[in-house]
Design a protein around this motif. Structure first.
Motif, PDB file in Angstrom:
ATOM      1  N   VAL A  48       1.431  -1.291  -0.172  1.00  0.00           N
ATOM      2  CA  VAL A  48      -0.095   0.521   0.114  1.00  0.00           C
ATOM      3  C   VAL A  48       0.821   0.929  -0.239  1.00  0.00           C
ATOM      4  N   GLY A  49       0.510   2.571  -0.557  1.00  0.00           N
ATOM      5  CA  GLY A  49       0.965   3.461  -0.176  1.00  0.00           C
ATOM      6  C   GLY A  49       1.115   4.092   0.657  1.00  0.00           C
ATOM      7  N   VAL A  50       1.757   5.689   1.122  1.00  0.00           N
ATOM      8  CA  VAL A  50       1.855   5.575   2.689  1.00  0.00           C
ATOM      9  C   VAL A  50       3.177   6.589   2.349  1.00  0.00           C
ATOM     10  N   GLY A  51       2.574   7.662   3.353  1.00  0.00           N
ATOM     11  CA  GLY A  51       3.300   9.026   3.003  1.00  0.00           C
ATOM     12  C   GLY A  51       2.936  10.354   2.022  1.00  0.00           C
ATOM     13  N   THR A  96      -2.129   6.062   2.824  1.00  0.00           N
ATOM     14  CA  THR A  96      -2.629   7.363   2.533  1.00  0.00           C
ATOM     15  C   THR A  96      -3.657   6.242   0.990  1.00  0.00           C
ATOM     16  N   ASP A  97      -2.973   5.487   0.063  1.00  0.00           N
ATOM     17  CA  ASP A  97      -2.873   4.857  -0.748  1.00  0.00           C
ATOM     18  C   ASP A  97      -3.081   3.597  -0.754  1.00  0.00           C
ATOM     19  N   PHE A  98      -3.958   3.021  -0.586  1.00  0.00           N
ATOM     20  CA  PHE A  98      -4.212   1.509  -0.129  1.00  0.00           C
ATOM     21  C   PHE A  98      -4.184   0.428  -1.861  1.00  0.00           C
ATOM     22  N   ARG A  99      -4.332   1.236  -2.682  1.00  0.00           N
ATOM     23  CA  ARG A  99      -3.631   0.617  -3.937  1.00  0.00           C
ATOM     24  C   ARG A  99      -4.882  -0.773  -4.094  1.00  0.00           C
ATOM     25  N   THR A 100      -6.165  -0.142  -3.514  1.00  0.00           N
ATOM     26  CA  THR A 100      -7.086  -1.717  -3.882  1.00  0.00           C
ATOM     27  C   THR A 100      -7.181  -2.307  -5.123  1.00  0.00           C
ATOM     28  N   TRP A 101      -7.341  -1.341  -6.273  1.00  0.00           N
ATOM     29  CA  TRP A 101      -7.578  -2.008  -7.471  1.00  0.00           C
ATOM     30  C   TRP A 101      -6.024  -3.272  -8.221  1.00  0.00           C
ATOM     31  N   VAL A 102      -5.121  -2.708  -7.473  1.00  0.00           N
ATOM     32  CA  VAL A 102      -4.091  -3.885  -7.631  1.00  0.00           C
ATOM     33  C   VAL A 102      -3.616  -4.637  -6.616  1.00  0.00           C
ATOM     34  N   PRO A 109      -9.347  -0.881   3.498  1.00  0.00           N
ATOM     35  CA  PRO A 109      -9.115  -0.065   4.888  1.00  0.00           C
ATOM     36  C   PRO A 109      -9.452  -1.269   5.828  1.00  0.00           C
ATOM     37  N   GLU A 110     -10.164  -1.766   6.407  1.00  0.00           N
ATOM     38  CA  GLU A 110     -10.990  -2.960   7.083  1.00  0.00           C
ATOM     39  C   GLU A 110      -9.990  -3.974   7.168  1.00  0.00           C
TER      40      GLU A 110
END
Length: 101
Positions: A27-30, A63-69, A74-75
């Protein structure tokens, strides 16, 4: 964490084998989510049987879950069964495998 027999696996070995494959979801952070942090790790043996499959809670705010990939929502990073990076590293170190961080 128990191993699970997977449909289509080619053998019956449930534990470690000479070859172990690892897949990680990040996932993306920052700011703007441009830095990556581990959010899920899966280890399988060469028979395709799962040795470990766990979500890992990043130390930093996502800050970006990148769920699509990544498939990570979040849960997935809260509640029972979610490991810290240190717990994932300890789990693997005891077996001679590594998880980067």
């Amino acid at each position: 964490m128990a191993a699970a027999r997977q449909i289509g696996s080619k053998g019956c070995r449930m534990g470690p084998t000479p070859v172990v494959a690892m897949d990680c979801e990040m996932v993306g952070v920052g700011p703007d989510g441009v830095r990556s942090a581990l959010a899920r790790v899966c280890l399988v043996n060469d028979d395709g049987n799962v040795l470990m499959d766990s979500h890992v809670r990043p130390k930093e705010r996502v800050t970006d879950f990148r769920t699509w990939v990544s498939g990570v929502k979040p849960e997935h990073l809260f509640g029972e069964g979610v490991l810290t990076l240190e717990e994932a590293q300890v789990w693997n170190a005891g077996r001679g495998w590594g998880v980067g961080g």
